[in-house]
Write an enzyme that holds these catalytic residues in place. Structure first.
Site, PDB file in Angstrom:
ATOM      1  N   HIS A 294       0.825  -1.204   0.000  1.00 52.65           N
ATOM      2  CA  HIS A 294       0.000   0.000   0.000  1.00 52.65           C
ATOM      3  C   HIS A 294       0.858   1.253   0.000  1.00 52.65           C
ATOM      4  CE1 HIS A 294       0.557   1.779   4.073  1.00 52.65           C
ATOM      5  NE2 HIS A 294       0.930   0.558   4.393  1.00 52.65           N
ATOM      6  N   CYS A 295       0.239   2.363  -0.393  1.00 50.22           N
ATOM      7  CA  CYS A 295       0.815   3.693  -0.200  1.00 50.22           C
ATOM      8  C   CYS A 295      -0.276   4.501   0.496  1.00 50.22           C
ATOM      9  CB  CYS A 295       1.301   4.301  -1.515  1.00 50.22           C
ATOM     10  SG  CYS A 295       0.135   4.218  -2.894  1.00 50.22           S
ATOM     11  N   VAL A 296      -0.534   5.721   0.069  1.00 46.82           N
ATOM     12  CA  VAL A 296      -1.626   6.481   0.685  1.00 46.82           C
ATOM     13  C   VAL A 296      -2.953   6.144   0.012  1.00 46.82           C
ATOM     14  CG1 VAL A 296      -2.565   8.774   1.164  1.00 46.82           C
ATOM     15  CG2 VAL A 296      -0.110   8.350   1.417  1.00 46.82           C
ATOM     16  N   SER A 302       2.402   2.268  -4.785  1.00 43.82           N
ATOM     17  CA  SER A 302       2.287   0.831  -4.508  1.00 43.82           C
ATOM     18  C   SER A 302       1.968   0.013  -5.768  1.00 43.82           C
ATOM     19  CB  SER A 302       1.252   0.567  -3.405  1.00 43.82           C
ATOM     20  OG  SER A 302       0.026   1.215  -3.647  1.00 43.82           O
TER      21      SER A 302
END
Length: 370
Positions: A294-296, A302
């Site tokens: 994940h990222c934001v 991601s």
């Protein structure tokens, strides 16, 4: 290593003998070397599809089975008997194609295992004699009213609710036999039919509620998913790959974490982390775990890392990896800089393959560095 033709002739296995072994033994590894499309239509039960491009055949001939995907090597290592087959080869010794997949793979596998055979007459002869021991995929899909688009008909994670479009991106299921093979062995079922079509608003809502399952061991999502303890538990996540500078590692007391501190900016670089990230994801798979990447927002950073993983560890092209990830999470959209780095990665790997073809030092699969 010279091809031992005499040994190969002695390793021919008749359909009758193979049928007996198939029914009696649970420790067989059966490799189907035909084109992936043929495998998807029908194959011997429990066979693994191993449709290799000419380039990868040359790499196997030079490097041995070490360059094959991990799941194939695992099956080979566990098996007491290994059987390879193509469409209809009766006699490997007299085969007109001296560089056929069957010959190359027999030589490579015989170098590391003792009980290695090829099926005399190939799939054609065996299916004619023992149709009950063959799986006709197309017929099963038609009768069930669903379509897997060539992906293995194994159920995805029980908590996974697909939200991707009903068909792969153009060219994904048709080109690059090896890449299609690797995607199919990710054991994902795609949504079937136009009945699954959603409005863009519904699709976006569905995407944001649930992470996208890219493989049995791999989910792609956002900070909302990474911070949801109940969701993490329900998915069986054991590790998290955090591609951000601002997201916390929320459950570091019980999950394994790797963090890539990169911002989603045009001057940011993910290239230095591609190999380490791919190794991390693969280590989770090998430990029978599940990783959430994940990222934001799960839109740029991601997905880029996930694409790099498929390129490095599943030998997919950037286009095919991009199509696969896009199919599972349509909202993903890596920034221009990250896409450029993926192209650079692919170019580097291609150059190393050319060096192999020219007789220079070979590349070990998944060993590219920034």
């Amino acid at each position: 290593m010279a091809l031992d033709v005499a040994a190969m002739a002695a390793r021919a296995l008749s359909s009758a003998c193979f049928a007996s072994q198939l029914q009696a033994s649970s420790n067989l590894c059966v490799l189907d070397l035909r084109p992936n499309l043929q495998y998807r239509q029908s194959h011997i039960q429990d066979a693994i599809s191993l449709s290799l491009s000419n380039l990868l055949l040359r790499r196997v001939a030079a490097n041995g089975i070490g360059i094959l995907p991990g799941y194939v090597k695992e099956r080979l290592a566990r098996a007491s008997t290994i059987v390879l087959y193509d469409a209809e080869t009766e006699d490997v010794e007299r085969s007109a194609d001296q560089k056929s997949a069957l010959k190359v793979m027999l030589e490579a596998v015989q170098a590391v295992a003792m009980s290695v055979y090829f099926l005399c007459g190939g799939f054609s002869s065996f299916q004619s004699a023992y149709p009950d021991l063959c799986k006709v995929v197309a017929a099963e899909n038609a009768s069930s009213g669903s379509s897997t688009h060539g992906l293995a008909a194994t159920q995805a994670h029980p908590h996974y609710h697909p939200s991707a479009p009903s068909a792969p991106a153009a060219g994904f299921a048709q080109s690059h036999p090896l890449q299609c093979r690797n995607a199919s062995n990710l054991n994902l079922r795609l949504p079937s039919g136009r009945a699954c079509a959603k409005s863009s608003a519904e699709e976006l809502l569905s995407e944001t509620k649930s992470p996208a399952q890219l493989a049995p061991h791999m989910f792609l999502g956002s900070i909302d998913h990474a911070s949801d303890s109940e969701l993490i538990t329900s998915l069986g996540v054991t590790a998290v790959l955090n591609v951000s500078t601002q997201c916390k590692n929320y459950f570091s007391d019980r999950l394994k974490y790797m963090q890539i501190p990169v911002e989603d900016k045009i001057n940011s670089s993910l290239m230095p982390y591609f190999q380490q990230a791919a190794d991390f994801i693969e280590s989770v798979r090998e430990a029978n775990g599940i990783v959430l990447v994940h990222c934001v927002g799960g839109v740029s950073r991601s997905p880029t890392v996930c694409i790099a993983y498929f390129v490095l560890k599943h030998l997919m092209s950037v286009d095919d990896a991009y199509a696969h990830v896009k199919n599972r999470r349509p909202m993903m959209d890596p920034n221009f800089s990250f896409m450029g780095e993926l192209r650079m990665l692919e170019k580097r790997l291609r150059q190393e393959d050319h060096q192999l073809m020219a007789g220079h030092a070979p590349r070990v699969s998944g060993s590219a560095t920034a």
